[in-house]
Motif scaffolding. Sequence first.
Motif, mmCIF file in Angstrom:
data_model
loop_
_atom_site.group_PDB
_atom_site.id
_atom_site.type_symbol
_atom_site.label_atom_id
_atom_site.label_comp_id
_atom_site.label_asym_id
_atom_site.label_seq_id
_atom_site.Cartn_x
_atom_site.Cartn_y
_atom_site.Cartn_z
ATOM 1 N N LEU A 81 13.966 3.299 19.252
ATOM 2 C CA LEU A 81 15.233 2.663 18.898
ATOM 3 C C LEU A 81 14.907 1.332 18.248
ATOM 4 N N GLN A 82 15.055 1.301 16.930
ATOM 5 C CA GLN A 82 14.869 0.060 16.189
ATOM 6 C C GLN A 82 16.183 -0.703 16.205
ATOM 7 N N MET A 83 16.138 -1.921 16.720
ATOM 8 C CA MET A 83 17.342 -2.725 16.860
ATOM 9 C C MET A 83 17.223 -3.986 16.008
ATOM 10 N N ASN A 84 18.076 -4.113 15.030
ATOM 11 C CA ASN A 84 18.087 -5.267 14.134
ATOM 12 C C ASN A 84 19.386 -6.041 14.305
ATOM 13 N N SER A 85 19.385 -7.263 13.803
ATOM 14 C CA SER A 85 20.583 -8.111 13.860
ATOM 15 C C SER A 85 21.176 -8.138 15.267
ATOM 16 N N LEU A 86 20.324 -8.370 16.230
ATOM 17 C CA LEU A 86 20.760 -8.323 17.628
ATOM 18 C C LEU A 86 21.750 -9.439 17.936
ATOM 19 N N LYS A 87 22.675 -9.122 18.824
ATOM 20 C CA LYS A 87 23.714 -10.049 19.226
ATOM 21 C C LYS A 87 23.621 -10.275 20.735
ATOM 22 N N PRO A 88 24.131 -11.391 21.219
ATOM 23 C CA PRO A 88 24.112 -11.620 22.676
ATOM 24 C C PRO A 88 24.789 -10.490 23.456
ATOM 25 N N GLU A 89 25.799 -9.890 22.877
ATOM 26 C CA GLU A 89 26.485 -8.796 23.568
ATOM 27 C C GLU A 89 25.658 -7.513 23.640
ATOM 28 N N ASP A 90 24.499 -7.488 22.990
ATOM 29 C CA ASP A 90 23.590 -6.354 23.129
ATOM 30 C C ASP A 90 22.733 -6.459 24.390
ATOM 31 N N THR A 91 22.809 -7.585 25.074
ATOM 32 C CA THR A 91 22.036 -7.779 26.290
ATOM 33 C C THR A 91 22.386 -6.723 27.333
ATOM 34 N N ALA A 92 21.361 -6.002 27.795
ATOM 35 C CA ALA A 92 21.593 -4.903 28.733
ATOM 36 C C ALA A 92 20.246 -4.289 29.121
ATOM 37 N N VAL A 93 20.291 -3.420 30.106
ATOM 38 C CA VAL A 93 19.155 -2.555 30.388
ATOM 39 C C VAL A 93 19.342 -1.299 29.547
ATOM 40 N N PHE A 94 18.337 -0.949 28.777
ATOM 41 C CA PHE A 94 18.404 0.204 27.882
ATOM 42 C C PHE A 94 17.637 1.369 28.512
ATOM 43 N N TYR A 95 18.299 2.539 28.494
ATOM 44 C CA TYR A 95 17.741 3.743 29.087
ATOM 45 C C TYR A 95 17.543 4.838 28.045
ATOM 46 N N CYS A 96 16.443 5.532 28.171
ATOM 47 C CA CYS A 96 16.168 6.713 27.376
ATOM 48 C C CYS A 96 16.563 7.941 28.196
ATOM 49 N N ALA A 97 17.085 8.962 27.524
ATOM 50 C CA ALA A 97 17.518 10.163 28.236
ATOM 51 C C ALA A 97 17.234 11.404 27.404
ATOM 52 N N ALA A 98 17.073 12.530 28.090
ATOM 53 C CA ALA A 98 16.797 13.799 27.414
ATOM 54 C C ALA A 98 17.782 14.863 27.885
#
Length: 128
Positions: A81-98
């Motif tokens: 997951l390439q994340m650009n132009s990050l914002k403060p509201e993107d703050t979180a724990v990110f999970y991968c799922a299958a």
Amino acid sequence: QVQLVESGGGLVQAGGSLRLSCAASRRTFSTSAMGWFRQAPGSEREFVAAIRRTGGSTYYADSVKGRFTISRDNAKNMVYLQMNSLKPEDTAVFYCAAANTYYSNIRAYTENAKYDYWGQGTQVTVSS
């Protein structure tokens, strides 16, 4: 059993970029799609992006469309997951799922319940 391990999280300033990686413990050949979700403090886990195993079709949450890009390398059993132009509201724990099951409508993969396996998560913090 599929085990998923996320990496690449960290602290970044607003406007910056991060690349999250998700490694599968075995071939993801038998899984139909992979997804990324996130959960901010006090909030429910929400869909971010999904990608099919074959064909490479993708789907994004409106909040990240145009800023985030999901990709996969089946030979390496990796999802990114390439994340650009990050914002403060993107703050979180990110999970991968299958997800094992194939759904003809890729929007089905926006639902938590459609996924069979989850990683432990990686923290992303975006400072203002």
